[in-house]
Design an enzyme around this catalytic site. Sequence first.
Site, PDB file in Angstrom:
ATOM      1  N   ARG B 232       0.835  -1.206   0.000  1.00 35.20           N
ATOM      2  CA  ARG B 232       0.000   0.000   0.000  1.00 35.20           C
ATOM      3  C   ARG B 232       0.859   1.241   0.000  1.00 35.20           C
ATOM      4  NH1 ARG B 232      -2.879   2.497   4.482  1.00 35.20           N
ATOM      5  NH2 ARG B 232      -3.636   4.006   2.961  1.00 35.20           N
ATOM      6  N   HIS B 233       0.454   2.271  -0.742  1.00 35.46           N
ATOM      7  CA  HIS B 233       1.086   3.568  -0.563  1.00 35.46           C
ATOM      8  C   HIS B 233       0.682   4.113   0.805  1.00 35.46           C
ATOM      9  CE1 HIS B 233       2.188   7.770  -1.088  1.00 35.46           C
ATOM     10  NE2 HIS B 233       2.905   7.389  -2.116  1.00 35.46           N
ATOM     11  N   PRO B 234       1.610   4.707   1.551  1.00 40.67           N
ATOM     12  CA  PRO B 234       1.270   5.104   2.925  1.00 40.67           C
ATOM     13  C   PRO B 234       0.254   6.244   3.031  1.00 40.67           C
ATOM     14  CG  PRO B 234       3.495   5.818   2.352  1.00 40.67           C
ATOM     15  CD  PRO B 234       3.026   4.926   1.234  1.00 40.67           C
ATOM     16  N   SER B 235       0.081   7.050   2.000  1.00 46.16           N
ATOM     17  CA  SER B 235      -0.797   8.210   2.182  1.00 46.16           C
ATOM     18  C   SER B 235      -1.701   8.507   0.988  1.00 46.16           C
ATOM     19  CB  SER B 235       0.032   9.456   2.530  1.00 46.16           C
ATOM     20  OG  SER B 235       1.008   9.689   1.555  1.00 46.16           O
ATOM     21  N   PHE B 239      -4.517   2.700  -3.494  1.00 43.11           N
ATOM     22  CA  PHE B 239      -3.228   2.738  -4.184  1.00 43.11           C
ATOM     23  C   PHE B 239      -2.476   1.513  -3.690  1.00 43.11           C
ATOM     24  CE2 PHE B 239       0.747   4.705  -5.637  1.00 43.11           C
ATOM     25  CZ  PHE B 239       0.353   5.672  -6.544  1.00 43.11           C
TER      26      PHE B 239
END
Lengths: 396, 396
Positions: B232-235, B239
């Site tokens: 996962r993209h952190p922010s 995504f």
Amino acid sequence: MPDDTCCRPLEGVVVLDLTHVLAGPYASMGLQDLGARIIKVERPGLGDDTRAFPPFKDGASAYFATINHGKESIALDLRAETDRVIFDQLLERADVILENFRPGVMERLGYGWEALHAWFPNLIYGAVSGFGHTGPDRLRPAYDMVVQARGGVMSITGEKDRDPVRVGASIGDIAAGMFLCQGVLAALYAVKSGAPGQKVDVSMLDSQLALLEHAVAITSVTGHSPRPSGARHPSITPFETFHARDGLFVIAAGNDALFASLCNTLGLPLAEDPRFATNLARCENARLLKRLIEAVTLDQPKQYWIQELQRAGIPTGPIQDVAQVMQDPQILARNMVVDVCDANGHPQYKAAGNPVKLSALPDPVIRRPAPSLDGNRKDILKWLASGATQDDHSDI
Amino acid sequence: MPDDTCCRPLEGVVVLDLTHVLAGPYASMGLQDLGARIIKVERPGLGDDTRAFPPFKDGASAYFATINHGKESIALDLRAETDRVIFDQLLERADVILENFRPGVMERLGYGWEALHAWFPNLIYGAVSGFGHTGPDRLRPAYDMVVQARGGVMSITGEKDRDPVRVGASIGDIAAGMFLCQGVLAALYAVKSGAPGQKVDVSMLDSQLALLEHAVAITSVTGHSPRPSGARHPSITPFETFHARDGLFVIAAGNDALFASLCNTLGLPLAEDPRFATNLARCENARLLKRLIEAVTLDQPKQYWIQELQRAGIPTGPIQDVAQVMQDPQILARNMVVDVCDANGHPQYKAAGNPVKLSALPDPVIRRPAPSLDGNRKDILKWLASGATQDDHSDI
């Protein structure tokens, strides 16, 4: 480290930067660190998307600030006639234009490579996009995650027999930004040597494959793709994380001499053992070797082992989180953490410094602020009106 | 893609390459792709360590071949007087020298930066090392794994609450090689502009921090280091990877418009739902959102969803292994897989192509072989004896 004679290699080079988010702005950050002047041409109203990206401090994006410090900003609507006049004047002064639109957007605006090259033969045109300006998928949208996945990096990152993970850093964007910077520098050298300007066309997907040296070689010879191998190098042993009493640390004994030295330091009589005498044998018995090593290392804290191994010249080190890296004495000694200042010159954010250390290039630990949207319009218009030509500033 | 007027930007540039293994040879591969001539100066007997690295084909290392194709090789013992005479003659012809010894080794040989700069003021000296030529740890040994761990990349790569993993590609080396290439190109431009040669000092550890844009911004503002977030993209949400009926694929809907389009395509009435209406809300409810999306996507195979989402303009794609990437039609259309030939011109290995596409630079899919150790001695000595001077070949 700078010599007496300061030389910022790209002093006088003017870059019109129409890129936003990460890959393009990372490339222009690299050019700016080398002395170029970066004029961000942003869309009126919102500007670069990352102005709205977390984390924020005092209402401004730290993400935007750490990648765009020291750049100038002018907001232009390239479909509006009055703004096009300004943009045309900027083009007359520019050495480089950068864009990361989907292929065809610049052509529809009348600023495609062919048109610009006819108009300004020495102008360098740098484009970065998800899949490049050629090929069947050139018009498809992409983000970092899409090219990390499609480009193969995810397939070799993570733990064996578990789902793949992404690289925590956005290397889908960043690798492409670095290759764009490389291409622009090469094109600048060619122009300086008398050649015309060139178009640089970098694809995020291409850039991922270009990182996979080892995996490509394995796949080429065996026909089989390598799998993820967790925290272990796939073909060097021991080259992975090990448990000490208080957590994990890294040992990277990349050849027989280092392995012998490691055995000696740990008091393990394994260097002559046929199961471990060669790298190939060690790879085949990696799990057993890991247990034999950890049976020793679990007895002391990691700092103890790092010091002991360092004393013996064996590559080793801690696994640091980002806060620890940003306080690492070696990193600080190399000016690799810089202060991005606010408009009053007060330190506001920490950012990564310039990793390209040149002997005659100043390497300050202070960076000018990122521009507010359209914040340099007045000065830029004044400069355009001043009548200075490209030649006045493109030579050192 | 090449224009009618071919321009290899670094045509005529001569690089003496004393580096071995990966970071340095990766940098010189980049310079060669841009037209430079690379003369590998190897130690007699064994040469570059990677000549002994697996995988092998017909007794030769594919690893070595895929990074050193098209370079020339001469074996010189820089402590032997007769070989030093040859090396001195090579220095007279060189524009760039590259080395990756530990700091101090070149000085002990009498070829340190200060001495060379006094002797050849326009020579560019590029050095890459584990920790750089300054700072308290400058003399410590490092390998890729050590800097991935100490430099912070490992701390944000992997699954939450599990041990960190390394990036499957050797970005500890490769990022440093790319920054070295950047620095050398900038220094070449400066010399062409009339400035003296410079030393480029790149550290593998520095280079890791330079990749952490997002993590550095978060740590700077919050004081807390980000943790690994798996796939996962952190922010940004959504995504990450999602399960289809037959496996994982990627969706990267990076803004509200793309999320609305995704909801529409999946038949999910979530775009107006306050739990998911903004990226911030979606990040807070990411686990719930993932389940809602997978409740739909599990119903069809991944190829179905990739086509549907692509049709709607949503960034998406497969997770490809390296063999799949090397057959990807977009990758092939961009000449990103090349054939490294044997001495008879027959394709022997596949390697990654040049990701830096320049409009006037030929982009062949055939590469000359990697040199045998000392394999170009005769031609190099003949060239030295020919009396051509540096100026004869350093201008385009």
